[in-house]
Structures are given as C-alpha cells and as structure tokens.
Design an enzyme around this catalytic site. Sequence first.
Site, PDB file in Angstrom:
ATOM      1  N   ASP A 159      45.820  12.393  -2.170  1.00 43.32           N
ATOM      2  CA  ASP A 159      45.965  13.639  -2.049  1.00 43.32           C
ATOM      3  C   ASP A 159      47.343  14.656  -2.399  1.00 43.32           C
ATOM      4  OD1 ASP A 159      45.320  16.259  -1.180  1.00 43.32           O
ATOM      5  OD2 ASP A 159      44.584  15.868   0.777  1.00 43.32           O
ATOM      6  N   TYR A 160      47.449  15.687  -2.246  1.00 41.01           N
ATOM      7  CA  TYR A 160      48.480  16.553  -3.006  1.00 41.01           C
ATOM      8  C   TYR A 160      49.854  16.255  -2.269  1.00 41.01           C
ATOM      9  CZ  TYR A 160      50.144  21.087  -5.001  1.00 41.01           C
ATOM     10  OH  TYR A 160      50.901  22.019  -5.531  1.00 41.01           O
TER      11      TYR A 160
END
Length: 714
Positions: free
Chosen positions: A257-258
């Site tokens: 994820d980011y």
Amino acid sequence: MNTIDKLLGRMTLAEKLGQMTMTSASYAVTGPVIAGDSTESIRNGTLGNLLNMVGAKHVHEMQRIAVEESRLRIPLMIGFDVIHGHRTIFPVPLAEAATFEPRLWELTAREAARETAADGLAMTFAPMLDVSRDLRWGRTVEGPGEDPWLAVQIARAKVRGFQGPDLAHAESVAATAKHFCAYGPVMGGRDYASVDISERTLREVHLPAFAAAVDAGVAAIMPAFTELGGVPMTAHKALLRDYLRAELGFDGVLVSDYNAIRELIHHGVAGDVVEAATLALKAGVDIDMMAEAYRHGLPVALERGLVTIDEIDECVLRVLRLKERLGLFDDPYRRGSKAEEAETVAARRRLAREAATKSLVLAKNSGALPFRENTRRVCVIGPLANAWREMRGPWAAAGYEEPSITVLAGLRGALPSAEIVHAEGTAISGTDTSGIAAAAELVAGADVVVLCLGEAAEMSGEAASRSSPELPGEQRALADAVLDRAARDEVPVVVVLFSGRPLIVSRLMERADALLIAWFPGTEAGNAIADVLTGRASPSGRTPITWPRALGQIPIFYSQRNSGRPENPKDHFTSKYLDVPNSPLLPFGFGLSYGRFSYANLTVSPEVATASDTIEVSVEVTNEGPRAAEETVFLFIRDRVASVARPLLELKGFAKVSLAAGQTGTARLRLPVAELRFLGLDFEPVLEPGEIEIHVGPCADSAQLKVARVLLRA
Ligand code: BGC
C-alpha cells in the site's frame, strides 16, 4: 529459457529495482507525494510502474518513453483505484453489496474495467474485500459489509468482472484484492490503527474472501497498512509467504500500500529504510508503492548481506510475468487504442441506474411510499437534496465531471407536471441553523416531503473514521423542525438517507413515515431514487451490514455466538445492556419492498445427508401485498452443538423471487454439505455428524425465519 528469464539476465540492479517500484503520477493523490518527476526514471529504466494517471494519450506517451527510449524497452504497468466505477460511477461497494446480485457485481466490475482500459490502464487496486463490523471505520464503505460468506461471493464476481476471461484482452485489467487482511477490526474503528483478533476470527472472517480471490485467479494482492498483533501486514511473512504463496499457491504480484514499506519504521519494526525494505522483501512484497524504500534500501541491504539477489529476482520475475500476462509486451498501446462507442457508454449508464436502484434499501414504510398517483406538490428538503458531487461517494476515481443526478433533478424528471419546491435548510455540517425555519415552512400544502439527510461523501472512506456516526451538523434540528411541521399538517415525510456506513438514526426511524437508505448511489443517484419513490421500481436492496440502535452496541453483527448466558430480559445476570436491547435497529439482510411476503412449506432434501450430498432447500413465498415486487430469500445455518461454539446464524445462500401481487412462487437454494464444514479445535476443516438447523427467510432475525433440520452422518 523464455524471454522473461532472458530479460532478467540482462537487467542491472537499478533496472530490477525499477520494476519493483510504483510511483504516483499525481493525477489523484491518495497519500503524501514523495516521489519526484517520474519521466526521467522511466527513460533510464529505473521505474517500471505508475499509479494515478489517466487518459489514454498520457498513458501511451509514458509507454512510448518506456518501450522506445529505455534500454530494455520494458512496458510500464499503470494502476488506478477503480473502487466503484471509473468514469461512470456505480454505487459505493457497500451499496452494491446490498443488491445481493452476483450478476450485477460482476457486470459493474466488467464495465468499470472496460472504462479503465479505455483510459489506457492495465491495473486496478480493487476489489476491496475487508469485512467490517465497526461502522466507525470509514473504509466500511469500500467493502462487502459484515459477512465473510457474502464477501467470498463478491470477491469471485469482482475478480471475474475486472479480469474477464483473458487478462491480455484490451478490455481487461489486473485486479488487486485488498487490503490483506483483517483491516476492518482496527482498534476503536480508527483508520490505520492496531488490530488484535483471535486466530479463529482471522481465519473464519477475514481470510476467506482473499482465498476466494486467489481461487478466482486474482492478479495482485495488496497488504493492509495495519499490523496484526504486532506484525505489520507489509512484513507479515507468515501470512504473505506461508499462507498466500505456499498454502494458497498465489503466484501473482504483491503490491504494497501507499508508502507502507517506509511506514514499517513508524510501526516500530524497522530502524531505517534499509531494514524496512529488507522486511518487506523477506515477506514477499514485489512492488513498493510510493515509499522509494526498495530503490534506496535494497542496494544497501544487498551489500550488507541482509537480502540476496535471488530474493530480488523472484519479485522482478513476478512483476514481468504479470506484464506479460496483461499483454503489455505484445502491445503496450492495446488498451485505450480506440474510443468507446456512444452506445457502450449509454448502456453503461443504464447499468449504473439499475445498480443504483437495486442498492436502495427501504428501511421503513408506513404507507408514504410509493407516492400516490395524484401527487401534485413535493417538498424536497435537506443538504443532500441537490448535492451532485456527494452522490458519487468517497472514491469517485476519474468520474466524469458532468453532474451526477441529484434527488431534486431526478424527481423533476420523473414528475414533470408536479410542483417541486426545494430548500436546503442547513448545510451537511456546521452550526448554521438560519435556514431551518424557512425550510420547515415549505412543508405547508405539500403532498409529501422528501427529506434528504446524511453524511458528506468525504465523511467515509480512507482516513474518515467517525467516533459518533450520527447525522452531522444541524441536520437533526432540521429533521425535527420539518417533522414537527409536517405532523401538524399531516404531510408524510420520507427520509432519504445518504451515508457510507450505517448511521445511528433510531429517532429518525421512529419519527419518519418512510426511510430509504440510499448510501452513495453514484452517477444515476437521483433517477434511481425517483424510480423507487414514484413506484416505477419496487425497492429490493438488503442491508449487508447490521444497523445498531445505539453506538455502544458495536461491534454488532448477526453471526455472534450465543454466550453461556444468552440475553433474557427477565434474568438480570444474562448477556445484555441495561439501557438498550441487544437487537439491532435493522438486522443484516433487512429491506422492505412494495410487496409483502409470507413464507410457507420449507423443505430440505435429503433430511439425512453425508459429506458428498447437496441439500436442496425450497420454500414457498407468497406476495400478499398489492404490488409486484422482488424478495431476497436468505439461507442461514445453525450448528447448535459442535466442538467449537458456532455462530447463532451463518449465511450460506440467498435467492431472489419476483412475484406479482397475490402470486406464490418457490425459492430454491442449494447447500452443498461441504459448506457445513468449519475449522475445528486445531483449525483444520471438519464436518461433524449431528443436527444442523436450516433457517430460511427475509433477514437475519431469528423470529422471521422458518426452520428445518438436517441430520449429518459421518
Ligand atoms: C489506500 C489504497 C489505495 C492506495 C493507492 C492507499 O492510501 O489505502 O486502498 O489503493 O492508496 O491509491
């Protein structure tokens, strides 16, 4: 050696790490932007993947740089969050779950994929499969609701829809099942917070949808931002490598994820970016989204002997293979090479209207709906009555800038000869009450009031947890003023409620004549709502998540266990609250229609079954109401005596029956005995002989369910 292996042999370390990196092109920022200009990195071969870029022209230009100007000519993989539609916005996922229609779940994903691909993109970060039983958690809106079995059905349909029969096709995109796993039970419902749940809950509730996605061939999986009992998912070797890869055989791409790899430092398991990158690599994360941890950390880790080049190569190969499966090596311009035809776009819009209509859940109706034939004056009040941006919900992707249809516009279109008056009354949030009195005055002389209340779209979604998910701002004051005034004039009030989660609305439910849960219906919101209010369509949505009476009841979900002292109002020392019953405001599966259904003659066959049997369940349903309508029939099981205490009810199936007024039909459901297995004391699946109760009916309220029994033989 195939071409991918040969390619790997020619790559420098920097080029390899480029394939393991994904950087934002800043079209839609979903987190802190830390990566600078990407174009040069694409050109020099040190960046292999992008996110947040749309438009075939831009995408093709980036691909051109990658395949014509970089040394090895490796195409880019570009991903985007297509959570509920790309340009045409469908209802938010929680709303779509409420349709209980696998055909629609698949179709909306297929259409979203076609739109995404038409924009040149080859990957999406969807479906979101996190089961949520805490309405404070804002991301509840993005997922399938509270039930693991339902989540499994949605996972299958969505993966099929996004990826189509052939991943290389110009209209298919790689799906990413996210966020793996158990992101829903964050402490206090606060986004990104710690998770601490039992192994049983993990396995029974949170893993099945991901296992189903893998089984359906999902191309990618994204680990969640959270940690589970102290081990961040981005570094969770036991779940990523041992479970996903070894046990389930997942050979697709794990995309972080980011910035999640760098966040391992904040989690407290890595001292610096080198350690963070090492942990993620060891756990098998192939692509670093936005943290720049692989590019900066892995060369040092390699030098220090913390990781091996083989471990890096393994990831690079998986990324290259996915690019190959997507057909990107054959033709990086395949997606987005021709504009969509007008009829394709129009048909998609019709699908958006159908999905929106079917996602609406009628929670109460004491006769105000549908509107009477001779409705002449409709008073449309509230901050969400004419708020087109809000209709799209929190993740509107690259949604068309043209307005979504508001309730006001929808009603004006549906009732061209009626007088439709409108006042906002108050804003969605804030303290301004100055418009309330005038709005309430508008009620005078109306045939019906449509009161549009709820949350703003941005009040749910990522980083949008709420400690008190009630009507925000002064909307309760507005509702009271309008309801008081309408009561005086005997004008019925229909509440249309917008939200990305259940809200605490017990008082509103009590006072309103009708309440329609609209969630966020997307581009066609107002048309869908008008169809239901005017009776052109009978509402058929069913809530995929329990609505509590009071906030203190959460987590509240239908599949709780019985306890040793089940609630008994007459016995003080039983499991209950002093101030509110245990029962919810609306049980899972609840939703009214314009029909009125009764159930009779539940039969199961065979009544004595063994492991390889499939139990045929049938029940007669009669529409005793005055109008045609569709009923969703649910099949739950209960295993009263087992080696591990089982839930009070477990969903195992649903079916739909459409019946004219007065008509009787039969709903048939199939229950493979294999579905009656559960995880035993040792977490291995077991099928225990004995009696299983089959509960069939309109929702997860035991009082409304018919019961039959099946005897399981070993
Ligand atoms: C979200 C993901 C999303 C990613 C890329 C993150 O902040 O948690 O769901 O896919 O951003 O936009």
